[in-house]
Design an enzyme around this catalytic site. Structure first.
Site, PDB file in Angstrom:
ATOM      1  N   GLY A  68       8.585 -18.687  44.556  1.00  0.00           N
ATOM      2  CA  GLY A  68       9.017 -20.004  45.001  1.00  0.00           C
ATOM      3  C   GLY A  68       9.799 -20.706  43.907  1.00  0.00           C
ATOM      4  O   GLY A  68      10.817 -21.370  44.176  1.00  0.00           O
ATOM      5  N   THR A  69       9.354 -20.544  42.674  1.00  0.00           N
ATOM      6  CA  THR A  69      10.034 -21.172  41.542  1.00  0.00           C
ATOM      7  C   THR A  69      11.470 -20.659  41.425  1.00  0.00           C
ATOM      8  O   THR A  69      12.413 -21.429  41.221  1.00  0.00           O
ATOM      9  CB  THR A  69       9.263 -20.888  40.244  1.00  0.00           C
ATOM     10  OG1 THR A  69       7.962 -21.469  40.360  1.00  0.00           O
ATOM     11  CG2 THR A  69       9.969 -21.474  39.034  1.00  0.00           C
ATOM     12  N   HIS A 194       3.007 -17.256  48.927  1.00  0.00           N
ATOM     13  CA  HIS A 194       1.561 -17.252  48.665  1.00  0.00           C
ATOM     14  C   HIS A 194       0.898 -18.564  49.081  1.00  0.00           C
ATOM     15  O   HIS A 194      -0.321 -18.660  49.133  1.00  0.00           O
ATOM     16  CB  HIS A 194       1.258 -16.918  47.198  1.00  0.00           C
ATOM     17  CG  HIS A 194       1.592 -18.011  46.234  1.00  0.00           C
ATOM     18  ND1 HIS A 194       0.724 -19.038  45.957  1.00  0.00           N
ATOM     19  CD2 HIS A 194       2.695 -18.242  45.485  1.00  0.00           C
ATOM     20  CE1 HIS A 194       1.280 -19.839  45.068  1.00  0.00           C
ATOM     21  NE2 HIS A 194       2.474 -19.392  44.776  1.00  0.00           N
ATOM     22  N   CYS A 318      -7.040 -33.441  30.926  1.00  0.00           N
ATOM     23  CA  CYS A 318      -7.887 -32.480  30.218  1.00  0.00           C
ATOM     24  C   CYS A 318      -7.919 -31.124  30.916  1.00  0.00           C
ATOM     25  O   CYS A 318      -8.395 -30.142  30.349  1.00  0.00           O
ATOM     26  CB  CYS A 318      -9.294 -33.042  30.063  1.00  0.00           C
ATOM     27  SG  CYS A 318      -9.933 -33.791  31.565  1.00  0.00           S
TER      28      CYS A 318
END
Lengths: 376, 79
Positions: A68-69, A194, A318
């Site tokens: 996808g990227t 995915h 975090c």
């Protein structure tokens, strides 16, 4: 049990079946003219047609990519190249996926005249078109608007944004593809298999017929000039099978998921003190919800929910490799600590969601107790 | 802004959510209408202090920096 389908949906049974068969039937080089090559080519063409049919686009508008990227990078930058004589700005919503932000940053490093403008969103995470009049006064070279937000689920006004400008619109549709019809107004779009139950390593780039698009990266002598590398025929076919199945069942699944998420939104507020559920409660993706618990450490929350059997994502600083809070939550101006994104798979049951809802208040109270916070 | 601050909390090395927890604990130590400041290097505080103010109906006044260059977030107690 994973409640994180927005990161990755488990492989759809039909994708698994197709993938296993295609690993043997589609191994060959689809550019070769011998028997096995022709068979691989046929399977690839079938995959392209099935994806086009499921998305209601033309087969020649579909390119399979390595992720996808990769589809995001090719989609956005491929629109930008031919436009550089007309304008030099990439305008994108402040809550776009990091792949869009990275592609825009890369473009401004590669072409020094290119500038990047981030368009504001409201408290729900929706692009605030009224607050972006520069779209009208100084049109960008290209505008990037996602179909819906991947972290908070809010749908974006894609068609409205496209109508405001002559610039071609790139749409990152990874969060919604398969689950909802594609919005209108895009010149190029990116999808990721995915996220709908297809295999990893398969993206889809859509380029509308007639759109000026130029490959921003080195060319390759493959079947599709918009892509690169040896075609992943088994992956493409499995992605197509999953997409067809998901589209066929999405009405039923979507209704069930929508009401489960509505229930989560309501129950979390009732059972956990000082919690903020974010994103649009109605005009949103069916399967995900995000909320933040005041005075709670997001990393502890993810670990303890995991220990209780529930795998969720978090936008808290975090939990991020960068130790920065989610840029989506930051742009919305909502609490970033104690954040959870819960997203349902196609077969997540009411009982599983109820288990999560039952476990959550105790987990939050336990973390607050250790931080010295009583009943807030 | 600096001259009017009634209470400054040194949370320089604390990470989220501890600076906001400290703010929540100590807000009642200043009078209504007075200013309290949180000094912290925690990048989440830039978002979370204003969000806390909204959730708690307090006023977020703004951000400046200490002489040492650490970000300082200023809040006016309203309730």
């Amino acid at each position: 049990m994973p409640l994180d389908s927005a990161s990755a949906e488990p492989l759809h049974p039909q994708a698994r079946e197709t993938l296993l068969a295609a690993l043997d039937a589609g191994y060959a080089d689809p550019r070769r003219l011998h028997h096995d090559g022709r068979r691989a080519r046929l399977l690839l063409d079938n995959a392209r047609e099935a994806v086009a049919g499921a998305l209601d686009v033309r087969p020649d508008e579909v390119t399979f990519t390595g992720s996808g990227t990769d589809a995001v990078h090719r989609g956005l930058l491929g629109l930008l190249g031919p436009r550089l004589r007309h304008g030099t700005a990439i305008a994108h919503g402040a809550v776009e996926h990091s792949s869009v932000l990275h592609a825009a940053a890369w473009a401004s490093r590669t072409w020094p005249q290119v500038s990047v403008a981030s368009l504001p969103v409201d408290r729900l995470g929706r692009l605030d078109l009224a607050a972006a009049p520069e779209l009208l006064t100084s049109p960008p070279a290209v505008i990037a608007v996602q179909s819906a937000n991947h972290e908070v689920g809010t749908r974006q006004p894609v068609a409205e944004a496209a109508a405001l400008t002559d610039a071609p619109l790139f749409m990152d549709a990874c969060a919604s593809a398969g689950r909802e019809p594609l919005p209108q107004g895009w010149a190029a779009a990116a999808l990721s298999a995915h996220k709908w139950g297809g295999p990893a390593g398969v993206g889809v780039l859509l380029v509308r017929r007639g759109t000026r698009w130029r490959n921003p990266f080195p060319a390759d002598d493959r079947i599709d000039e918009r892509g690169v590398g040896f075609e992943n025929v088994p992956g493409a076919l499995a992605a197509a099978a999953a997409l067809q199945a998901v589209v066929a069942e999405r009405e039923e699944v979507g209704v069930r998921q929508r009401s489960l998420i509505e229930w989560v939104r309501r129950r979390v507020v009732e059972t956990v003190p000082d919690v903020e559920v974010v994103g649009d409660q109605d005009d949103r993706l069916p399967h995900l919800v995000t909320f933040s618990c005041l005075y709670v450490d997001g990393e502890a929350l993810v670990h303890e929910l995991d220990a209780a059997g529930y795998g969720v994502a978090s936008g808290s600083a975090c939990t991020a490799s960068t130790l920065e809070p989610s840029h989506v939550l930051a742009a919305m101006g909502v609490l970033t600590h104690g954040n959870i994104r819960l997203s349902l798979a196609r077969d997540t049951s009411q009982a599983q969601v109820e288990g999560f809802l039952t476990a959550l208040p105790g987990v939050v109270a336990g973390i607050r107790g250790r931080l010295g916070i009583g009943e807030a | 802004m600096a001259d009017d601050i009634a209470l400054e909390l040194d949370c320089t090395d604390l990470r989220c959510p501890l600076p906001v927890i400290e703010l929540g604990r100590r807000i009642s130590d200043v009078e209504v209408g007075h200013l309290i400041a949180v000094v912290t290097a925690d990048p989440a505080a830039r978002i979370d202090v204003p969000a806390w103010c909204r959730m708690r109906a307090q006023e977020y006044v703004g951000e400046d920096a200490t002489a040492a260059g650490v970000a300082r977030y200023v809040v006016r107690r309203l309730v």
